[in-house]
Scaffold this motif. Structure first.
Motif, PDB file in Angstrom:
ATOM      1  N   ARG A 199       0.841  -1.200   0.000  1.00  0.00           N
ATOM      2  CA  ARG A 199       0.000   0.000   0.000  1.00  0.00           C
ATOM      3  C   ARG A 199       0.872   1.244   0.000  1.00  0.00           C
ATOM      4  N   GLY A 200       0.262   2.369  -0.387  1.00  0.00           N
ATOM      5  CA  GLY A 200       1.022   3.610  -0.506  1.00  0.00           C
ATOM      6  C   GLY A 200       0.211   4.611  -1.295  1.00  0.00           C
ATOM      7  N   PRO A 201       0.856   5.655  -1.801  1.00  0.00           N
ATOM      8  CA  PRO A 201       0.111   6.649  -2.588  1.00  0.00           C
ATOM      9  C   PRO A 201      -0.619   6.009  -3.773  1.00  0.00           C
ATOM     10  N   GLY A 202      -0.080   4.949  -4.328  1.00  0.00           N
ATOM     11  CA  GLY A 202      -0.774   4.196  -5.385  1.00  0.00           C
ATOM     12  C   GLY A 202      -0.714   4.853  -6.749  1.00  0.00           C
ATOM     13  N   ASN A 203       0.252   5.774  -6.953  1.00  0.00           N
ATOM     14  CA  ASN A 203       0.348   6.507  -8.222  1.00  0.00           C
ATOM     15  C   ASN A 203       1.073   5.683  -9.298  1.00  0.00           C
ATOM     16  N   ILE A 204       0.526   4.523  -9.557  1.00  0.00           N
ATOM     17  CA  ILE A 204       1.057   3.682 -10.639  1.00  0.00           C
ATOM     18  C   ILE A 204       0.680   4.322 -11.965  1.00  0.00           C
ATOM     19  N   LYS A 205       1.642   4.389 -12.889  1.00  0.00           N
ATOM     20  CA  LYS A 205       1.348   4.962 -14.206  1.00  0.00           C
ATOM     21  C   LYS A 205       0.920   3.851 -15.165  1.00  0.00           C
ATOM     22  N   ASP A 206       1.818   2.921 -15.430  1.00  0.00           N
ATOM     23  CA  ASP A 206       1.491   1.790 -16.310  1.00  0.00           C
ATOM     24  C   ASP A 206       1.747   0.502 -15.552  1.00  0.00           C
ATOM     25  N   ILE A 207       0.698  -0.254 -15.351  1.00  0.00           N
ATOM     26  CA  ILE A 207       0.874  -1.557 -14.723  1.00  0.00           C
ATOM     27  C   ILE A 207       1.339  -2.536 -15.817  1.00  0.00           C
ATOM     28  N   LEU A 208       2.467  -3.180 -15.577  1.00  0.00           N
ATOM     29  CA  LEU A 208       3.058  -4.051 -16.601  1.00  0.00           C
ATOM     30  C   LEU A 208       2.753  -5.524 -16.317  1.00  0.00           C
ATOM     31  N   TYR A 209       3.084  -5.993 -15.128  1.00  0.00           N
ATOM     32  CA  TYR A 209       2.808  -7.395 -14.786  1.00  0.00           C
ATOM     33  C   TYR A 209       2.224  -7.505 -13.379  1.00  0.00           C
ATOM     34  N   THR A 210       1.241  -8.393 -13.252  1.00  0.00           N
ATOM     35  CA  THR A 210       0.685  -8.782 -11.955  1.00  0.00           C
ATOM     36  C   THR A 210       0.895 -10.290 -11.796  1.00  0.00           C
ATOM     37  N   ALA A 211       0.665 -10.795 -10.581  1.00  0.00           N
ATOM     38  CA  ALA A 211       0.659 -12.248 -10.360  1.00  0.00           C
ATOM     39  C   ALA A 211      -0.356 -12.583  -9.281  1.00  0.00           C
ATOM     40  N   TYR A 212      -0.910 -13.779  -9.390  1.00  0.00           N
ATOM     41  CA  TYR A 212      -1.905 -14.212  -8.412  1.00  0.00           C
ATOM     42  C   TYR A 212      -1.202 -14.704  -7.148  1.00  0.00           C
ATOM     43  N   SER A 213      -1.566 -14.087  -6.039  1.00  0.00           N
ATOM     44  CA  SER A 213      -0.990 -14.446  -4.746  1.00  0.00           C
ATOM     45  C   SER A 213      -1.900 -15.482  -4.095  1.00  0.00           C
TER      46      SER A 213
END
Ligand code: ZN
Length: 301
Positions: A199-213
């Protein structure tokens, strides 16, 4: 005619030299709750083996020691790689780092660097997401991928955790970013931590990769944002949560992973220059097969 040829030849030489000129990079390390003795050597090796980067170290005093002399000069550098999680830097270093970033300097946030400095507002904006070190709902929302988009969730709770290390599949979420152009939609990462509940400010510009936790490995049950760029003024910031360092360079699967190395190299080049000139290598992992570069360089290089 001869003079013209000499002039032409000179231009070609200058062109060739400038094309090969390595990106001047400052790697900050010296304190970490991780094995920085391994990670900083390996990061430099990966970057320099590519032929695109020349890496200098800024190694801090050890934890608890006098930090007042750790005043860094960022002006010679196009790129800063953050591999530091420890005692506060001197105010002057903080100020200079903010100035470097605000002036459009490139930054790579690597793994536990996003744990550092929970109270330094600008630093947390440069990372967009962080974890541990007392982070909670006051640090900003949880951010995760749900229903084909990033969501921000302001519910209360600790920021940052991970289950046990395991192999997992990265899922590409951008359409056409220079860093991921030509890379697969899914690829299998070698054994690593999977950061969750960041968590944090959350100022992501382009999300490139995610993964299922996966809860079966102690995870959050969410699709977690692990590789992204950050929206921070003119800056180009590449954040990878991958790459937990092992005990030795030889026993270090998360950093030996070809996918980790290729994304680091592409993200670093983009952060420094705004472009990616590297080809997609043949040894990139697939959805079902991991790929290791145990020597930290492209095979055949
Ligand atoms: Zn770790």
């Amino acid at each position: 005619m001869k003079q013209l040829l000499i002039i032409l030849f000179s231009f070609l030489c200058i062109g060739a030299v400038s094309a090969r000129k390595p990106i001047k990079t400052l790697l900050i390390t010296g304190q970490n709750n991780h094995n920085w003795e391994v990670s900083h050597v390996v990061l430099k090796q990966i970057l320099e083996e590519s032929g695109r980067f020349a890496v200098d170290y800024a190694i801090s005093p050890e934890k608890g020691a006098d930090m007042s002399g750790f005043v860094l000069d960022f002006t010679p550098y196009q790129l800063v790689v953050l591999d530091y999680n420890g005692d506060a830097w001197p105010e002057e270093t903080n100020r200079r780092f903010e100035e470097f970033v605000q002036n459009g300097g490139g930054v790579v946030v690597y793994h536990a660097a996003d744990n550092a400095f929970p109270k330094w507002k600008a630093y947390n904006e440069i990372c967009a997401l962080g974890g541990w070190e007392g982070r909670n709902e006051d640090s900003g929302p949880y951010v995760y991928w749900q229903n084909d988009r990033l969501v921000k969730d302001s519910s209360a709770g600790q920021g940052g955790s991970h289950g046990k290390q395991h192999e997992y599949v990265l899922n590409r979420r951008d359409k056409d970013h220079p860093i991921t152009k030509g890379l697969p939609l899914k690829w299998r990462h070698a054994k690593d931590e999977l950061y969750d509940r960041m968590r944090g400010p959350g100022n992501i510009k382009d999300i490139l990769y995610t993964a299922y936790s996966d809860p079966s490995t102690g995870g959050s049950g969410r699709e977690e944002p692990l590789v992204f760029t950050v929206d921070y003024g003119k800056a180009r910031i590449f954040h990878t949560m991958l790459g937990h360092a092992g005990p030795t360079p030889e026993e270090n699967p998360a950093m030996q992973c070809t996918g980790f190395q290729v994304l680091l190299l592409r993200g670093a080049e983009w952060a420094a220059t705004g472009k990616v000139t590297q080809k997609v290598p043949k040894d990139f992992p697939t959805e079902t097969t991991t790929s290791l570069r145990s020597e930290y360089k492209e095979k055949g290089n």
